[in-house]
Design an enzyme around this catalytic site. Structure first.
Site, PDB file in Angstrom:
ATOM      1  N   HIS A 166       0.760  -1.063   0.176  1.00  0.00           N
ATOM      2  CA  HIS A 166       0.158  -0.058   0.138  1.00  0.00           C
ATOM      3  C   HIS A 166       0.647   1.310  -0.154  1.00  0.00           C
ATOM      4  O   HIS A 166       1.063   2.456  -0.459  1.00  0.00           O
ATOM      5  CB  HIS A 166      -1.069   0.242   1.355  1.00  0.00           C
ATOM      6  CG  HIS A 166      -2.650  -0.419   1.409  1.00  0.00           C
ATOM      7  ND1 HIS A 166      -2.626  -2.363   0.998  1.00  0.00           N
ATOM      8  CD2 HIS A 166      -3.281  -0.269   0.541  1.00  0.00           C
ATOM      9  CE1 HIS A 166      -3.181  -2.353   1.233  1.00  0.00           C
ATOM     10  NE2 HIS A 166      -4.289  -1.803   0.791  1.00  0.00           N
ATOM     11  N   HIS A 213       0.901  -3.666   9.081  1.00  0.00           N
ATOM     12  CA  HIS A 213       2.050  -3.407   9.163  1.00  0.00           C
ATOM     13  C   HIS A 213       2.416  -2.802  10.274  1.00  0.00           C
ATOM     14  O   HIS A 213       2.313  -1.968  10.673  1.00  0.00           O
ATOM     15  CB  HIS A 213       2.174  -2.629   7.398  1.00  0.00           C
ATOM     16  CG  HIS A 213       2.022  -3.495   6.280  1.00  0.00           C
ATOM     17  ND1 HIS A 213       2.462  -4.154   5.664  1.00  0.00           N
ATOM     18  CD2 HIS A 213       0.558  -3.311   5.675  1.00  0.00           C
ATOM     19  CE1 HIS A 213       2.289  -4.934   4.661  1.00  0.00           C
ATOM     20  NE2 HIS A 213       0.883  -4.103   4.415  1.00  0.00           N
TER      21      HIS A 213
END
Length: 396
Positions: A166, A213
């Site tokens: 991302h 993350h």
């Protein structure tokens, strides 16, 4: 010092701390329990927020004095949102990093802005995303643990975390757009740089907020993208000229991405990473063939005149035309996806003599061909067929 600093950036407690600063708290057990905790030391705070009790059907009900409890089902972690501004901001930013956004955003720039810029966006996006996705399944570093982290997404939880694709996609798209337009259009470079930094930062922080993350995943994703863009930028114009003029472009654009998808790093369990990577490469493949064909027939759809161009004024008429082009284009792409996916699944499943079910769609020999056929068709239709339809409908 580095031996301590780098592992500290992988600590899930750092992610949990960021979530709590933004008003997101984990609630694992009933607040009434003496063992209750909400993230790393947030239990006392959340106990002031709400009290939960099990209902007759085993689910949970709650009363809230402030904040809100989002339920994820019996036996799964629950979380408390105390700051809805950050909640909706980062959920929106996370959506900007999804493949579906880029698969609609990239064609839209082709229809409504400048194909010259779109070609660079597609090329950099495909390179960055392939290397990022493949790196995940080679490095095999897990995502942050929950608890202490709140995980707001479940689909990609089976994937590995390093690096954050991302963050890579947002950084690549933002700064490719900036670099491709800074000498081509008249606008404030400082404002363009601020916008690029803002978008990439928001999407990157959203990966921490959603618990997908670690800080190290995000930093490495941004740095890897910066390196890749720095290495490829001097060759953008050369590669663009080759893809438009070389007679080998259609063959290379189809065969190479398909082989890269089919030979994607294997795992000992199923992960959506391979399928998502196939989608990305397939879209780029179809777009490249469309770019090449348009150039061969003199249909480049690029603005004309001396450089740098003026940024077009957004009048009501311009806005309505852009919306019309987008709606017509997206409708055609949705129909293309439905038709090609249905046909390709039937053909591939019949070829391998397997029923069309979810388990079959996870098999390499089924997943890669049907997704590649579907999304390469979408890329080709978006760049070659939809603009012709726009011309026929007098929308250009």
């Amino acid at each position: 010092m580095m031996a301590y600093f780098i592992p500290s950036l992988q600590d899930p407690r750092l992610v949990a701390s960021f979530q709590r600063v933004c008003g997101l708290f984990l609630q694992v057990e009933d607040v009434g329990s003496t063992n209750n905790s909400c993230g790393n030391g947030a239990g006392a705070d959340s106990e002031q927020v709400l009290r939960t009790r099990p209902s007759m059907n085993g689910q949970w009900r709650h009363t809230a004095e402030e904040g809100s409890l989002h339920l994820q089902g019996q036996g799964k972690p629950r979380y408390v949102v105390k700051n809805y501004f950050f909640y909706y901001l980062f959920r929106f930013a996370a959506a900007l990093g999804q493949e579906i956004f880029y698969i609609t955003f990239l064609p839209s720039t082709y229809w409504n802005f400048d194909p010259y810029v779109t070609r660079r966006l597609v090329g950099v996006w495909a390179i960055v995303m392939y290397l990022g996705q493949a790196s995940k399944d080679i490095i095999k570093w897990p995502r942050p643990l929950s608890p202490p982290v709140v995980k707001l997404e479940t689909r990609v939880d089976a994937e590995y975390g390093m690096p954050s694709t991302h963050a890579m996609a947002a950084t690549a798209i933002s700064f490719t757009f900036l670099l491709a337009t800074m000498y081509r259009y008249k606008y404030s470079f400082a404002l363009g740089l601020m916008a690029s930094v803002l978008m990439s930062t928001l999407v990157s922080l959203s990966r921490l907020y959603t618990g997908m993350h670690t800080v190290l995943d995000v930093i490495c994703g941004i740095l890897l993208t910066a390196v890749l863009m720095g290495l490829t930028y001097p060759f953008w114009n050369i590669l663009d000229d080759l893809q438009l003029t070389s007679p080998l472009t259609p063959l290379i654009a189809v065969v190479l991405p398909f082989l890269m998808s089919y030979n994607y790093p294997a795992l000992d369990h199923y992960s959506p990473t391979r399928g998502d990577t196939t989608i990305i490469l397939a879209v780029a493949s179809g777009c490249t063939v469309g770019f090449w064909m348009n150039y061969q027939y003199g249909q480049t759809y690029e603005p004309t005149g001396p450089l740098p161009f003026e940024v077009p004024s957004i009048t009501p008429q311009v806005a309505l035309m852009a919306i019309a082009r987008f709606l017509v284009g997206i409708s055609i792409l949705v129909a293309t996806r439905l038709i090609v996916k249905t046909i390709s699944l039937k053909v591939v499943c019949a070829w391998f003599h397997v029923p069309d079910d979810m388990e079959a769609r996870k098999r390499l020999e089924i997943e890669v061909p049907y997704k590649f056929a579907t999304y390469s068709s979408i890329g080709f239709v978006a760049t070659a067929i939809v603009p012709l339809l726009h011309q026929y409908l007098k929308l250009l």
